[in-house]
Design an enzyme around this catalytic site. Structure first.
Site, PDB file in Angstrom:
ATOM      1  N   ASP A 108       0.870  -1.171   0.000  1.00  0.00           N
ATOM      2  CA  ASP A 108       0.000   0.000   0.000  1.00  0.00           C
ATOM      3  C   ASP A 108       0.915   1.231   0.000  1.00  0.00           C
ATOM      4  O   ASP A 108       1.548   1.550   1.006  1.00  0.00           O
ATOM      5  CB  ASP A 108      -0.885  -0.044   1.258  1.00  0.00           C
ATOM      6  N   CYS A 159      -8.898   6.016   9.877  1.00  0.00           N
ATOM      7  CA  CYS A 159      -9.126   4.707   9.232  1.00  0.00           C
ATOM      8  C   CYS A 159      -8.079   3.684   9.658  1.00  0.00           C
ATOM      9  O   CYS A 159      -7.664   2.841   8.846  1.00  0.00           O
ATOM     10  CB  CYS A 159      -9.155   4.817   7.705  1.00  0.00           C
TER      11      CYS A 159
END
Ligand code: PLP
Length: 396
Positions: free
Chosen positions: A189, A356
Site C-alpha cells: 500500500d 481509518c
C-alpha cells in the site's frame, strides 16, 4: 528545492491557510488543474474508441499519463492500471486472486482499513486464514513477528509502505525477500509513500503496488494499481465490460492483456490526465528533494512537539525511518476539539479521529488522535506555528 517559489503554484495557499492535512489529501498545483481543464475545454472524448482527431488526442494524452506514472515508479506502462484510488486497487487484488481454502494472508497491525477490510472479507468468503504481524513499542514492524507469520500456506503479504498514522516507513525490500522466499505475493500500500519519497518498484520487489492520485497533488477519484509482469498471471479482473476484450462471440469472450483488462468501461480520463500532470510536476522537482525537505520538517516537528506538555505521540520520537505524519493526543482535550481550535484560532488544517486505522490506535491505547501531516509546500515556520498553537491550547 525552492519552497517559497513552488508555493506560488498552489492557489489555495494564497488564502493564508496552514495546510497540515496532506496525508488526507494534498493540495493541487495549477499544472494539475490546467491539465484537467484543458481536457474538458479542448478535447473531451472517450479513449481507445474513436478515430477522430479529438479522440486520438484524448487517447494519446491518456496513454501519455500512464507512461508518466510508470516512469514515476520505475515500471513498464503495461504494468500500470488506472483505478479510482488505493482502496479500489487493493479490492481488485482481493477479488481477483483465485484463492484456495486454507491460503494464508499476512497483514500488519498498522494497516489502513483499506488494506485490512478486503482481506477480512476474502478470508470469510474463501476460508482463508489471516495472520497479523505485531508492532514494537514505537510503532515499527516487528520483523520477528513477520517471520513467524510466514509459512508454506502464505499466499500473500499485504503491508503498507508507510503508516498513515505514525509515518513509519517499513523495510519493504526485506519483507519482499521473506515473502518471495515463502512463495508468496507481496502487495504494498503506497498511498503514503509514493507521494513523499522516491519509489522504484523493481528495487522494492512488490508484486502489487496501490496508490492514490489525490495524495500526490493529483485529482480525487484516480489512482494506480501496479501489477508486475511476473504477477499478472495470478490476477483475474473482478469486473468485466467494454474496452477490455479482444473478441466476444455469443457466450465466449477473450480478454485483452494488462493493463486494459483491469480498466473496463470508460475510465476517469480527466483524472488520469491530472495525475499524469502531477507525476510530471513531482518528477520535475525531483523526489529526492521532496523527501529531503520532508525529513527536515520531521526533525523540526519532533523537536517542537517533544516540549509540549501533555502531548503523547503515537509513533516514534526518533526521526529515523519515518515521514512527516504526527498523530498525537493532548491531555484533557478531545482530538476533535483540538483540530477545531487549531483551525479557528490559527487557520491550521489538521485531521482528528482514527484516520481509518482503528486497530493501530487500539494497540497503543489511543481513542483517536490529532494528525498533522506535511508535504513539499510546508515550511519550518508553519511547523513552529503549529507547535505555538498547541502550547496555547494545552494551557487554556
Ligand atoms: N492506505 C493508506 C495508508 C492511506 O493513508 C489511505 C488514505 O488515507 C488509503 C489506503 C486509502 O486511500 P483512498 O481513500 O485514496 O482510496
Amino acid at each position: 528545492m525552492d519552497v517559497a517559489k513552488l508555493r506560488e503554484d498552489f492557489p489555495v495557499l494564497s488564502s493564508g491557510v496552514i495546510y497540515l492535512d496532506s496525508a488526507a489529501t494534498s493540495l493541487k498545483p495549477r499544472a494539475v488543474v490546467d491539465a484537467v481543464r484543458r481536457y474538458y475545454e479542448e478535447y473531451t472524448e472517450n479513449v481507445h474508441r474513436g478515430m477522430g482527431r479529438m479522440a486520438q488526442r484524448a487517447t494519446d494524452e491518456y496513454e501519455g499519463a500512464r507512461e508518466a506514472l510508470a516512469s514515476f515508479i520505475g515500471a513498464k506502462p503495461h504494468e500500470v492500471a488506472f483505478t479510482s484510488g488505493t482502496t479500489a486497487s487493493i479490492n481488485i487484488v482481493a477479488e481477483g486472486i483465485a484463492w484456495e481454502a486454507g491460503d494464508e494472508i499476512v497483514v500488519t497491525r498498522m494497516e489502513h482499513h483499506s488494506n485490512l477490510l478486503p482481506w477480512i472479507r476474502a478470508s470469510k468468503i474463501h476460508g482463508l486464514r489471516l495472520r497479523f504481524v505485531e508492532l514494537d513499542d514505537e510503532g515499527r514492524l516487528d520483523m520477528r513477528s513477520l517471520e513467524a507469520s510466514l509459512g508454506p500456506r502464505t499466499r500473500l503479504v499485504a503491508l503498507t509502505h508507510s503508516s498513515n498514522v505514525t509515518g513509519v516507513v517499513n523495510d519493504v525490500e526485506a519483507v519482499a525477500k521473506l515473502a518471495h522466499d515463502h512463495g508468496a505475493l507481496l502487495l504494498v500500500d503506497g498511498a503514503q509513500s509514493v507521494p513523499h519519497m522516491p519509489v522504484d518498484v523493481r528495487r522494492l520487489g512488490a508484486d502489487f503496488l496501490a496508490f492514490s492520485g489525490h495524495k500526490m497533488l493529483g485529482p480525487t477519484g484516480i489512482g494506480v494499481l501496479y501489477v508486475s509482469e511476473a504477477a499478472q498471471d495470478s490476477l483475474q479482473p473482478p469486473w468485466l465490460g467494454g474496452g477490455m476484450v479482444e473478441e466476444v462471440t455469443g457466450d465466449y469472450y477473450r480478454l485483452l492483456g494488462f493493463p486494459q483488462r483491469l480498466e473496463p468501461g470508460t475510465p476517469n480520463i480527466a483524472g488520469a490526465l491530472g495525475l499524469g500532470a502531477a507525476a510530471r510536476y513531482l518528477s520535475g522537482i525531483g523526489m529526492e528533494g521532496v523527501l529531503e525537505h520532508e525529513l527536515e520538517l520531521v526533525r523540526v516537528a519532533l523537536d517542537e512537539l517533544r516540549g509540549i506538555e501533555g502531548l503523547s505521540l503515537l509513533g516514534p520520537w526518533s526521526p529515523r525511518g519515518r515521514l512527516g505524519i504526527f498523530s498525537f493526543s493532548l491531555r484533557g482535550r478531545h482530538p476533535d476539539e483540538v483540530a477545531a481550535l487549531l483551525s479557528e484560532m490559527s487557520g491550521i488544517e489538521v485531521r482528528s479521529g482514527y484516520h481509518c486505522a482503528q486497530p493501530l490506535h487500539m494497540r497503543y491505547g489511543f481513542r483517536g488522535t490529532v494528525r498533522a501531516s506535511t508535504y513539499l509546500y510546508n515550511t519550518v515556520d508553519e511547523i513552529r506555528a503549529l507547535a505555538d498553537s498547541l502550547r496555547r491550547i494545552s494551557r487554556m
